[in-house]
Scaffold this motif. Structure first.
Motif, PDB file in Angstrom:
ATOM      1  N   ASP A  52      38.438  47.844  42.160  1.00  0.00           N
ATOM      2  CA  ASP A  52      38.945  46.619  41.554  1.00  0.00           C
ATOM      3  C   ASP A  52      40.385  46.815  41.063  1.00  0.00           C
ATOM      4  OD1 ASP A  52      38.306  43.840  40.620  1.00  0.00           O
ATOM      5  OD2 ASP A  52      38.769  44.727  38.671  1.00  0.00           O
ATOM      6  N   TRP A  67      43.982  45.054  42.574  1.00  0.00           N
ATOM      7  CA  TRP A  67      44.793  44.187  41.729  1.00  0.00           C
ATOM      8  C   TRP A  67      46.134  44.799  41.355  1.00  0.00           C
ATOM      9  CZ3 TRP A  67      44.151  39.216  41.123  1.00  0.00           C
ATOM     10  CH2 TRP A  67      42.876  38.659  41.332  1.00  0.00           C
ATOM     11  N   THR A  87      34.089  43.714  46.998  1.00  0.00           N
ATOM     12  CA  THR A  87      34.824  43.456  45.753  1.00  0.00           C
ATOM     13  C   THR A  87      35.835  42.335  45.935  1.00  0.00           C
ATOM     14  OG1 THR A  87      34.568  45.774  45.076  1.00  0.00           O
ATOM     15  CG2 THR A  87      36.306  44.492  44.006  1.00  0.00           C
ATOM     16  N   GLU A  88      36.591  42.383  47.036  1.00  0.00           N
ATOM     17  CA  GLU A  88      37.609  41.358  47.247  1.00  0.00           C
ATOM     18  C   GLU A  88      36.981  40.010  47.586  1.00  0.00           C
ATOM     19  OE1 GLU A  88      42.150  41.441  48.606  1.00  0.00           O
ATOM     20  OE2 GLU A  88      40.784  42.348  50.040  1.00  0.00           O
ATOM     21  N   GLU A 108      34.132  38.882  46.482  1.00  0.00           N
ATOM     22  CA  GLU A 108      33.547  38.319  45.270  1.00  0.00           C
ATOM     23  C   GLU A 108      34.617  37.877  44.271  1.00  0.00           C
ATOM     24  OE1 GLU A 108      30.684  40.867  43.519  1.00  0.00           O
ATOM     25  OE2 GLU A 108      29.341  40.867  45.253  1.00  0.00           O
ATOM     26  N   SER A 109      35.774  38.544  44.285  1.00  0.00           N
ATOM     27  CA  SER A 109      36.802  38.215  43.290  1.00  0.00           C
ATOM     28  C   SER A 109      37.663  37.031  43.698  1.00  0.00           C
ATOM     29  CB  SER A 109      37.693  39.432  43.033  1.00  0.00           C
ATOM     30  OG  SER A 109      38.395  39.799  44.214  1.00  0.00           O
ATOM     31  N   SER A 110      38.045  36.973  44.978  1.00  0.00           N
ATOM     32  CA  SER A 110      38.944  35.896  45.385  1.00  0.00           C
ATOM     33  C   SER A 110      38.524  35.213  46.680  1.00  0.00           C
ATOM     34  CB  SER A 110      40.365  36.444  45.552  1.00  0.00           C
ATOM     35  OG  SER A 110      40.422  37.341  46.654  1.00  0.00           O
TER      36      SER A 110
END
Length: 251
Positions: A34, A38, A67-68, A70-72
């Protein structure tokens, strides 16, 4: 301060399912991915270990994508990293290379030494997924913290450990092989506690097997017998029970 913080995280992990050392490694991997996405995905120096290793290992590549997503939902980081790696692989192949990563440090010295001796490069000289290496460091530190806690705060730490799923096979092996001399009392406790657990679980599993026989079909299965296999697999894998009962995923 670092020890105290690791101890807090360790005791939290002991209260959750699965091997606490495996869990701390998994949490560290998630935080690292994460943060990398970022803060460092455009930094050449931060990406250098990835270039040298030809990317993450398969498991951590999946973590990167998940991760990517789910985040964006926009896979910009994945594209930046693996477009660069694709160009690196392309250049190497065009030059007649074999997609071997450049060796540096002790790994590079070993590789050069083996080549001069006419032997193939040893397995230990091959680059490792940088995230795997970071996870191993976190887990090694957490294991030492556990051994110290079992030694310095024996009554509290042992009581907490007895309520936990405990160490998996891999991390128990490391504890016995690497820390027996420095932490003899903690090592003895881990050995005796694991013997007690496995003996009990194996007895429950034998009863489960016996009761599958038609001749004993009227004997009720206890809850301990019903879940013993799951607790044994937690020991052999380090996974939480929830991860072990998932259905097969497509390749």
């Amino acid at each position: 301060m670092a020890f105290a913080l690791t101890l807090v995280h360790l005791e939290e992990a002991l209260q959750k399912p699965g091997c606490p050392i495996c869990r701390l490694g998994d949490e560290a991997a998630r935080r690292s991915v994460d943060g990398f996405l970022w803060e460092n995905v455009n930094d050449p120096e931060s990406r250098r270990p990835l270039q040298e290793a030809y990317g993450f290992c398969p498991e951590h590549t999946r973590l990167l994508v998940a991760t990517e997503m789910e985040s964006s939902g926009v896979l910009l980081g994945v594209n930046l990293i693996y477009e660069s790696l694709a160009r690196q692989a392309l250049r190497d192949l065009q030059k007649g290379g074999s997609l071997q990563s450049p060796h540096k440090g002790i790994g590079g010295w070993l590789a050069r030494l083996w080549r001069r001796s006419g032997s193939s490069t040893p397995q230990t000289a091959r680059p490792v997924c940088p995230l795997c290496r970071a996870v191993e460091d976190v887990q090694a530190n957490a294991l030492v913290t556990l051994m110290e806690d079992l030694t310095v705060h024996a009554e509290h730490a042992q009581a907490l450990y007895r309520q936990a799923d405990g160490l998996c096979l891999m991390h128990l092996r490391q504890a016995l092989a690497q820390h027996a001399e420095r932490f003899p009392a903690a090592t003895r406790f881990l050995r005796e506690e694991t013997v007690r657990r496995l003996d009990t679980l194996a007895a429950h599993m034998r009863e489960y097997i016996r009761k599958q026989n038609w001749a004993y079909r009227d004997e009720a299965m206890t809850e301990e017998e019903r879940v013993a296999w799951l607790r044994v697999l937690v020991f052999f894998t380090g996974y939480s029970p929830e991860r072990l009962v998932r259905r097969l995923e497509p390749f």
